[in-house]
Design a protein around this motif. Structure first.
Motif, PDB file in Angstrom:
ATOM      1  N   ILE A 180     111.008 -16.743  19.071  1.00  0.00           N
ATOM      2  CA  ILE A 180     111.638 -16.818  18.126  1.00  0.00           C
ATOM      3  C   ILE A 180     110.855 -16.625  16.778  1.00  0.00           C
ATOM      4  N   LEU A 181     111.410 -15.554  15.879  1.00  0.00           N
ATOM      5  CA  LEU A 181     110.413 -14.971  14.736  1.00  0.00           C
ATOM      6  C   LEU A 181     110.912 -15.882  13.556  1.00  0.00           C
ATOM      7  N   VAL A 182     109.989 -16.337  12.873  1.00  0.00           N
ATOM      8  CA  VAL A 182     110.185 -17.296  11.450  1.00  0.00           C
ATOM      9  C   VAL A 182     109.431 -16.645  10.451  1.00  0.00           C
ATOM     10  N   THR A 183     110.353 -16.289   9.450  1.00  0.00           N
ATOM     11  CA  THR A 183     109.888 -15.731   8.280  1.00  0.00           C
ATOM     12  C   THR A 183     111.143 -15.750   7.358  1.00  0.00           C
ATOM     13  N   HIS A 184     110.761 -15.655   6.000  1.00  0.00           N
ATOM     14  CA  HIS A 184     111.640 -15.808   4.806  1.00  0.00           C
ATOM     15  C   HIS A 184     112.896 -14.839   5.206  1.00  0.00           C
ATOM     16  N   GLY A 185     114.047 -15.127   4.488  1.00  0.00           N
ATOM     17  CA  GLY A 185     115.292 -14.390   4.998  1.00  0.00           C
ATOM     18  C   GLY A 185     115.138 -13.092   4.367  1.00  0.00           C
ATOM     19  N   TYR A 186     114.435 -12.862   3.180  1.00  0.00           N
ATOM     20  CA  TYR A 186     114.244 -11.408   2.668  1.00  0.00           C
ATOM     21  C   TYR A 186     113.292 -10.495   3.468  1.00  0.00           C
ATOM     22  N   HIS A 187     112.344 -11.105   4.287  1.00  0.00           N
ATOM     23  CA  HIS A 187     111.485 -10.201   5.085  1.00  0.00           C
ATOM     24  C   HIS A 187     112.072 -10.274   6.337  1.00  0.00           C
ATOM     25  N   MET A 188     113.091 -10.900   6.850  1.00  0.00           N
ATOM     26  CA  MET A 188     113.535 -10.794   8.181  1.00  0.00           C
ATOM     27  C   MET A 188     114.004  -9.357   8.810  1.00  0.00           C
ATOM     28  N   PHE A 189     114.697  -8.883   8.101  1.00  0.00           N
ATOM     29  CA  PHE A 189     115.318  -7.497   8.430  1.00  0.00           C
ATOM     30  C   PHE A 189     114.306  -6.667   9.125  1.00  0.00           C
ATOM     31  N   ARG A 190     113.155  -6.515   8.137  1.00  0.00           N
ATOM     32  CA  ARG A 190     112.245  -5.767   8.496  1.00  0.00           C
ATOM     33  C   ARG A 190     111.215  -6.164   9.513  1.00  0.00           C
ATOM     34  N   ALA A 191     111.046  -7.628   9.514  1.00  0.00           N
ATOM     35  CA  ALA A 191     110.348  -7.988  10.635  1.00  0.00           C
ATOM     36  C   ALA A 191     110.792  -8.006  12.090  1.00  0.00           C
ATOM     37  N   ILE A 192     112.058  -8.256  12.225  1.00  0.00           N
ATOM     38  CA  ILE A 192     112.928  -8.163  13.470  1.00  0.00           C
ATOM     39  C   ILE A 192     113.141  -6.748  13.801  1.00  0.00           C
ATOM     40  N   MET A 193     113.309  -5.882  12.976  1.00  0.00           N
ATOM     41  CA  MET A 193     113.294  -4.579  13.168  1.00  0.00           C
ATOM     42  C   MET A 193     112.087  -3.846  13.958  1.00  0.00           C
ATOM     43  N   THR A 194     110.845  -4.324  13.191  1.00  0.00           N
ATOM     44  CA  THR A 194     109.502  -4.066  13.838  1.00  0.00           C
ATOM     45  C   THR A 194     109.315  -4.899  15.289  1.00  0.00           C
ATOM     46  N   ALA A 195     109.710  -5.923  15.214  1.00  0.00           N
ATOM     47  CA  ALA A 195     109.362  -6.527  16.652  1.00  0.00           C
ATOM     48  C   ALA A 195     110.077  -5.993  17.873  1.00  0.00           C
ATOM     49  N   LYS A 196     111.568  -5.680  17.491  1.00  0.00           N
ATOM     50  CA  LYS A 196     112.255  -4.952  18.476  1.00  0.00           C
ATOM     51  C   LYS A 196     111.909  -3.601  18.854  1.00  0.00           C
ATOM     52  N   GLU A 197     111.199  -3.061  18.027  1.00  0.00           N
ATOM     53  CA  GLU A 197     110.833  -1.699  18.078  1.00  0.00           C
ATOM     54  C   GLU A 197     109.781  -1.468  18.832  1.00  0.00           C
ATOM     55  N   MET A 198     108.535  -2.434  18.538  1.00  0.00           N
ATOM     56  CA  MET A 198     107.374  -2.611  19.228  1.00  0.00           C
ATOM     57  C   MET A 198     107.317  -3.353  20.557  1.00  0.00           C
ATOM     58  N   ALA A 199     108.049  -4.264  20.902  1.00  0.00           N
ATOM     59  CA  ALA A 199     108.118  -4.995  21.979  1.00  0.00           C
ATOM     60  C   ALA A 199     109.642  -5.096  22.495  1.00  0.00           C
ATOM     61  N   PRO A 200     110.341  -4.181  22.928  1.00  0.00           N
ATOM     62  CA  PRO A 200     111.618  -4.306  23.257  1.00  0.00           C
ATOM     63  C   PRO A 200     111.822  -5.150  24.740  1.00  0.00           C
ATOM     64  N   GLU A 201     110.895  -5.397  25.451  1.00  0.00           N
ATOM     65  CA  GLU A 201     110.816  -6.152  26.711  1.00  0.00           C
ATOM     66  C   GLU A 201     110.762  -7.596  26.286  1.00  0.00           C
ATOM     67  N   ILE A 202     110.769  -7.809  24.974  1.00  0.00           N
ATOM     68  CA  ILE A 202     110.607  -9.336  24.678  1.00  0.00           C
ATOM     69  C   ILE A 202     112.070  -9.365  23.943  1.00  0.00           C
ATOM     70  N   ASN A 203     112.590 -10.613  24.228  1.00  0.00           N
ATOM     71  CA  ASN A 203     113.822 -11.046  23.591  1.00  0.00           C
ATOM     72  C   ASN A 203     113.283 -11.747  22.097  1.00  0.00           C
ATOM     73  N   TRP A 204     113.716 -11.108  21.146  1.00  0.00           N
ATOM     74  CA  TRP A 204     113.518 -11.627  19.622  1.00  0.00           C
ATOM     75  C   TRP A 204     114.635 -12.151  19.022  1.00  0.00           C
ATOM     76  N   TYR A 205     114.422 -13.531  18.568  1.00  0.00           N
ATOM     77  CA  TYR A 205     115.477 -14.214  17.919  1.00  0.00           C
ATOM     78  C   TYR A 205     114.934 -14.272  16.401  1.00  0.00           C
ATOM     79  N   PRO A 206     116.063 -14.185  15.788  1.00  0.00           N
ATOM     80  CA  PRO A 206     115.532 -14.327  14.308  1.00  0.00           C
ATOM     81  C   PRO A 206     115.805 -15.685  13.998  1.00  0.00           C
ATOM     82  N   TYR A 207     114.726 -16.407  13.179  1.00  0.00           N
ATOM     83  CA  TYR A 207     115.265 -17.668  12.305  1.00  0.00           C
ATOM     84  C   TYR A 207     114.499 -17.607  10.917  1.00  0.00           C
ATOM     85  N   PRO A 208     115.455 -17.055  10.109  1.00  0.00           N
ATOM     86  CA  PRO A 208     115.097 -16.798   8.784  1.00  0.00           C
ATOM     87  C   PRO A 208     114.979 -18.119   7.769  1.00  0.00           C
TER      88      PRO A 208
END
Length: 255
Positions: A180-208
């Motif tokens: 579960i990725l926790v960050t501010h809502g304004y930052h979440m789009f870039r953060a989750i995009m980066t996480a999914k690109e770098m580690a697609p084998e991990i299931n990333w869940y956004p929690y803004p």
């Protein structure tokens, strides 16, 4: 009426409004003989830009697309909470170390999840010039409040990209597939995009967390300059630039 006058006057004699006032005075000065029309136009544009980047109305416009893009999502089984750092009071003295208000908002969101679901936390954030890392500041604060929570520190990163990059080995060592990725809502789009690109084998869940725009009807206050809105609008503009840079980088990798 007196209250409105008081608020308007106060908004333009204190930062950031005082800078708009000074630029307007410079605009009028440019009209004195010999007139400088190009300087006048430039200063008017500068005043308008400074005004719009300082008002809550612009905050609503800039943050709505960022904060509405990604909704919170949680897995059903075991997971790890990854909280991205949002700054700290830089110090080499552990006694004076403290996360910034931005980091505290994110840390509280992560702690709520950890307490409710018994999930461990990874706190991310390094240092820039030899001060104690940001991850240490967040971990110390969390352990003082909840000593029984399991916390891992990723204390080497300085950017969102490094946050994710350095977190991946920790997740793999724990044998966890859901994060579960926790960050501010304004930052979440870039953060989750980066996480999914770098580690697609991990299931990333956004929690803004920490929505920053007002959600009440518009009023006079939305059109008066405020230091807090100047800061958040500057952050929002940087986020848009960051998204463009990340997408450009991805596009170049694919071509």
């Amino acid at each position: 009426m007196l209250f409105a006058i008081y608020k308007i006057a106060g908004a333009f004699v204190a930062p950031p409004g005082i800078f708009i006032t000074l630029i307007i005075i410079a605009c009028l000065w440019a009209l004195r003989r010999p007139r400088k029309p190009l300087l006048f136009i430039y200063l008017c544009i500068l005043a308008l830009f400074f005004y719009f980047i300082s008002i809550p109305f612009t905050t609503r416009l800039l943050l709505a697309p960022l904060e509405n893009t990604t909704k919170p999502s949680l897995p059903e089984g075991n997971a790890v909470v990854v909280v991205l750092g949002g700054g700290q009071r830089r110090s080499i003295d552990p006694a004076k170390l403290d996360p910034s208000p931005h980091s505290l908002v994110r840390l509280i969101g992560a702690l709520e999840l950890s307490i409710e679901f018994n999930w461990p936390i990874i706190v991310c954030g390094g240092s820039y010039s030899g001060e104690i890392p940001e991850a240490v500041a967040m971990a110390n604060k969390a352990r003082r409040l909840f000593p029984n929570i399991t916390i891992y520190e990723e204390a080497q990163s300085r950017t969102t990209w490094e946050n994710i990059k350095n977190t991946i080995p920790i997740l793999k060592s724990l044998g966890v597939k859901d994060a579960i990725l926790v960050t501010h809502g304004y930052h979440m789009f870039r953060a989750i995009m980066t996480a999914k690109e770098m580690a697609p084998e991990i299931n990333w869940y956004p929690y803004p967390v920490g929505e920053s725009r007002d959600l009440v009807p518009l009023s006079l206050m939305d059109f008066l300059p405020k230091a807090s809105d100047f800061q958040i609008n500057s952050i929002a503009l940087r986020e848009y630039l960051g998204i463009v840079a990340y997408k450009t980088r991805l596009l170049l990798r694919l071509t």
